[in-house]
Design a protein around this motif. Sequence first.
Motif, PDB file in Angstrom:
ATOM      1  N   MET A 176      14.156 -29.099 -21.624  1.00 19.64           N
ATOM      2  CA  MET A 176      14.036 -29.959 -20.309  1.00 19.64           C
ATOM      3  C   MET A 176      12.989 -29.550 -19.379  1.00 19.64           C
ATOM      4  SD  MET A 176      16.757 -30.810 -17.539  1.00 19.64           S
ATOM      5  CE  MET A 176      16.593 -29.276 -16.724  1.00 19.64           C
ATOM      6  N   SER A 177      12.081 -30.669 -19.434  1.00 20.99           N
ATOM      7  CA  SER A 177      11.124 -30.485 -18.209  1.00 20.99           C
ATOM      8  C   SER A 177      11.221 -31.478 -17.007  1.00 20.99           C
ATOM      9  CB  SER A 177       9.734 -31.000 -19.288  1.00 20.99           C
ATOM     10  OG  SER A 177       9.186 -30.007 -20.135  1.00 20.99           O
ATOM     11  N   VAL A 178      10.577 -30.809 -16.143  1.00 17.31           N
ATOM     12  CA  VAL A 178      10.685 -31.555 -14.842  1.00 17.31           C
ATOM     13  C   VAL A 178       9.073 -32.002 -14.436  1.00 17.31           C
ATOM     14  CG1 VAL A 178      11.224 -31.026 -12.337  1.00 17.31           C
ATOM     15  CG2 VAL A 178      12.388 -30.011 -14.136  1.00 17.31           C
ATOM     16  N   LEU A 179       9.220 -33.072 -13.736  1.00 11.65           N
ATOM     17  CA  LEU A 179       8.152 -33.712 -13.199  1.00 11.65           C
ATOM     18  C   LEU A 179       8.084 -33.240 -11.648  1.00 11.65           C
ATOM     19  CD1 LEU A 179       5.357 -35.489 -13.054  1.00 11.65           C
ATOM     20  CD2 LEU A 179       6.729 -37.222 -12.555  1.00 11.65           C
ATOM     21  N   ALA A 180       7.436 -32.311 -11.150  1.00 10.15           N
ATOM     22  CA  ALA A 180       7.424 -31.992  -9.763  1.00 10.15           C
ATOM     23  C   ALA A 180       6.417 -32.576  -9.125  1.00 10.15           C
ATOM     24  CB  ALA A 180       7.606 -30.380 -10.021  1.00 10.15           C
ATOM     25  N   ILE A 181       6.706 -33.170  -7.829  1.00  4.66           N
ATOM     26  CA  ILE A 181       5.878 -33.886  -7.123  1.00  4.66           C
ATOM     27  C   ILE A 181       5.832 -33.384  -5.631  1.00  4.66           C
ATOM     28  CG2 ILE A 181       5.192 -36.081  -6.255  1.00  4.66           C
ATOM     29  CD1 ILE A 181       6.845 -37.596  -8.160  1.00  4.66           C
ATOM     30  N   ASP A 182       4.706 -32.832  -5.141  1.00  2.00           N
ATOM     31  CA  ASP A 182       4.425 -32.316  -3.976  1.00  2.00           C
ATOM     32  C   ASP A 182       3.451 -33.158  -3.333  1.00  2.00           C
ATOM     33  OD1 ASP A 182       4.241 -30.789  -1.640  1.00  2.00           O
ATOM     34  OD2 ASP A 182       2.991 -29.179  -2.369  1.00  2.00           O
ATOM     35  N   ALA A 183       4.114 -33.861  -2.299  1.00  3.77           N
ATOM     36  CA  ALA A 183       3.197 -34.764  -1.414  1.00  3.77           C
ATOM     37  C   ALA A 183       3.005 -34.152  -0.153  1.00  3.77           C
ATOM     38  CB  ALA A 183       3.859 -36.259  -0.821  1.00  3.77           C
ATOM     39  N   GLY A 184       1.670 -33.466   0.065  1.00  7.11           N
ATOM     40  CA  GLY A 184       1.187 -32.679   1.107  1.00  7.11           C
ATOM     41  C   GLY A 184       0.404 -33.361   2.196  1.00  7.11           C
ATOM     42  N   THR A 185      -0.279 -32.993   3.087  1.00  8.04           N
ATOM     43  CA  THR A 185      -0.946 -33.250   4.260  1.00  8.04           C
ATOM     44  C   THR A 185      -2.080 -34.015   3.836  1.00  8.04           C
ATOM     45  OG1 THR A 185       0.159 -31.695   5.775  1.00  8.04           O
ATOM     46  CG2 THR A 185      -1.809 -32.857   6.421  1.00  8.04           C
ATOM     47  N   THR A 186      -2.935 -33.684   2.726  1.00  4.47           N
ATOM     48  CA  THR A 186      -4.062 -34.254   2.408  1.00  4.47           C
ATOM     49  C   THR A 186      -4.140 -34.518   0.933  1.00  4.47           C
ATOM     50  OG1 THR A 186      -4.973 -32.217   2.080  1.00  4.47           O
ATOM     51  CG2 THR A 186      -5.415 -33.104   4.135  1.00  4.47           C
ATOM     52  N   VAL A 197      -1.502 -35.112  -3.270  1.00  2.63           N
ATOM     53  CA  VAL A 197      -0.388 -35.219  -3.975  1.00  2.63           C
ATOM     54  C   VAL A 197      -0.648 -34.232  -5.107  1.00  2.63           C
ATOM     55  CG1 VAL A 197       1.398 -36.514  -4.963  1.00  2.63           C
ATOM     56  CG2 VAL A 197       0.442 -37.159  -3.160  1.00  2.63           C
ATOM     57  N   THR A 198       0.259 -33.223  -5.370  1.00  2.00           N
ATOM     58  CA  THR A 198       0.106 -32.748  -6.784  1.00  2.00           C
ATOM     59  C   THR A 198       1.284 -32.787  -7.624  1.00  2.00           C
ATOM     60  OG1 THR A 198      -0.889 -30.555  -5.543  1.00  2.00           O
ATOM     61  CG2 THR A 198       0.170 -30.339  -7.541  1.00  2.00           C
ATOM     62  N   ALA A 199       1.173 -33.037  -8.811  1.00  5.64           N
ATOM     63  CA  ALA A 199       2.308 -33.479  -9.771  1.00  5.64           C
ATOM     64  C   ALA A 199       2.188 -32.321 -10.862  1.00  5.64           C
ATOM     65  CB  ALA A 199       2.058 -34.976 -10.218  1.00  5.64           C
ATOM     66  N   LEU A 200       3.231 -31.835 -11.112  1.00  8.50           N
ATOM     67  CA  LEU A 200       3.215 -30.630 -12.137  1.00  8.50           C
ATOM     68  C   LEU A 200       4.262 -30.945 -13.262  1.00  8.50           C
ATOM     69  CD1 LEU A 200       3.275 -27.580  -9.963  1.00  8.50           C
ATOM     70  CD2 LEU A 200       1.362 -28.476 -11.106  1.00  8.50           C
ATOM     71  N   VAL A 201       4.122 -30.996 -14.668  1.00  5.15           N
ATOM     72  CA  VAL A 201       5.282 -30.945 -15.567  1.00  5.15           C
ATOM     73  C   VAL A 201       5.556 -29.470 -15.940  1.00  5.15           C
ATOM     74  CG1 VAL A 201       5.818 -31.678 -18.063  1.00  5.15           C
ATOM     75  CG2 VAL A 201       4.399 -33.221 -16.355  1.00  5.15           C
ATOM     76  N   VAL A 202       6.777 -29.080 -15.412  1.00  2.00           N
ATOM     77  CA  VAL A 202       7.184 -27.738 -15.525  1.00  2.00           C
ATOM     78  C   VAL A 202       8.247 -27.654 -16.726  1.00  2.00           C
ATOM     79  CG1 VAL A 202       8.074 -25.835 -14.518  1.00  2.00           C
ATOM     80  CG2 VAL A 202       6.616 -27.385 -13.218  1.00  2.00           C
ATOM     81  N   THR A 203       7.996 -26.716 -17.696  1.00  2.00           N
ATOM     82  CA  THR A 203       8.903 -26.505 -18.896  1.00  2.00           C
ATOM     83  C   THR A 203       9.966 -25.759 -18.548  1.00  2.00           C
ATOM     84  OG1 THR A 203       7.943 -24.571 -19.666  1.00  2.00           O
ATOM     85  CG2 THR A 203       7.045 -26.587 -20.306  1.00  2.00           C
ATOM     86  N   GLU A 204      11.232 -25.877 -19.430  1.00  2.00           N
ATOM     87  CA  GLU A 204      12.409 -25.076 -19.137  1.00  2.00           C
ATOM     88  C   GLU A 204      12.098 -23.582 -18.776  1.00  2.00           C
ATOM     89  OE1 GLU A 204      16.825 -24.828 -20.868  1.00  2.00           O
ATOM     90  OE2 GLU A 204      15.381 -26.386 -21.708  1.00  2.00           O
ATOM     91  N   ASP A 205      11.285 -22.999 -19.268  1.00  2.00           N
ATOM     92  CA  ASP A 205      11.098 -21.561 -19.217  1.00  2.00           C
ATOM     93  C   ASP A 205      10.002 -21.355 -17.968  1.00  2.00           C
ATOM     94  OD1 ASP A 205       8.650 -22.250 -20.078  1.00  2.00           O
ATOM     95  OD2 ASP A 205       8.660 -21.024 -21.688  1.00  2.00           O
ATOM     96  N   GLY A 206       9.846 -22.340 -17.196  1.00  2.67           N
ATOM     97  CA  GLY A 206       8.976 -21.962 -15.905  1.00  2.67           C
ATOM     98  C   GLY A 206       7.410 -22.196 -16.135  1.00  2.67           C
TER      99      GLY A 206
END
Length: 104
Positions: free
Chosen positions: A1-11, A13-22
Amino acid sequence: MSVLAIDAGTTGVTALVVTEDGRIDSRGYQEFPQYFPEPGWVEHDPGEIWRATLAACGTALERAGTRPTCVGITNQRETAVVWDSDTLAAPRPAIVWQDRRSAG
């Protein structure tokens, strides 16, 4: 299971696809501008934040070797945005956490 991680910051947006093992499978990043209409005021265009989010996620998903099954989101938390529930548009700029209008 992978996760789409979204971080909306001040300036930006970072999006990461993170695998189950990190492991970071892929990454997308998109900046958006800040506006300073008066001394002590800091604003964002909510539409620009949304478009940056779509662009960062699109890049991360295009580059991913795995397909995410869930999404995690973190954001600025103190930035205030007003949305029109009928049009889903933001009729006013977002007031950024750095803004000094509410300091008093």
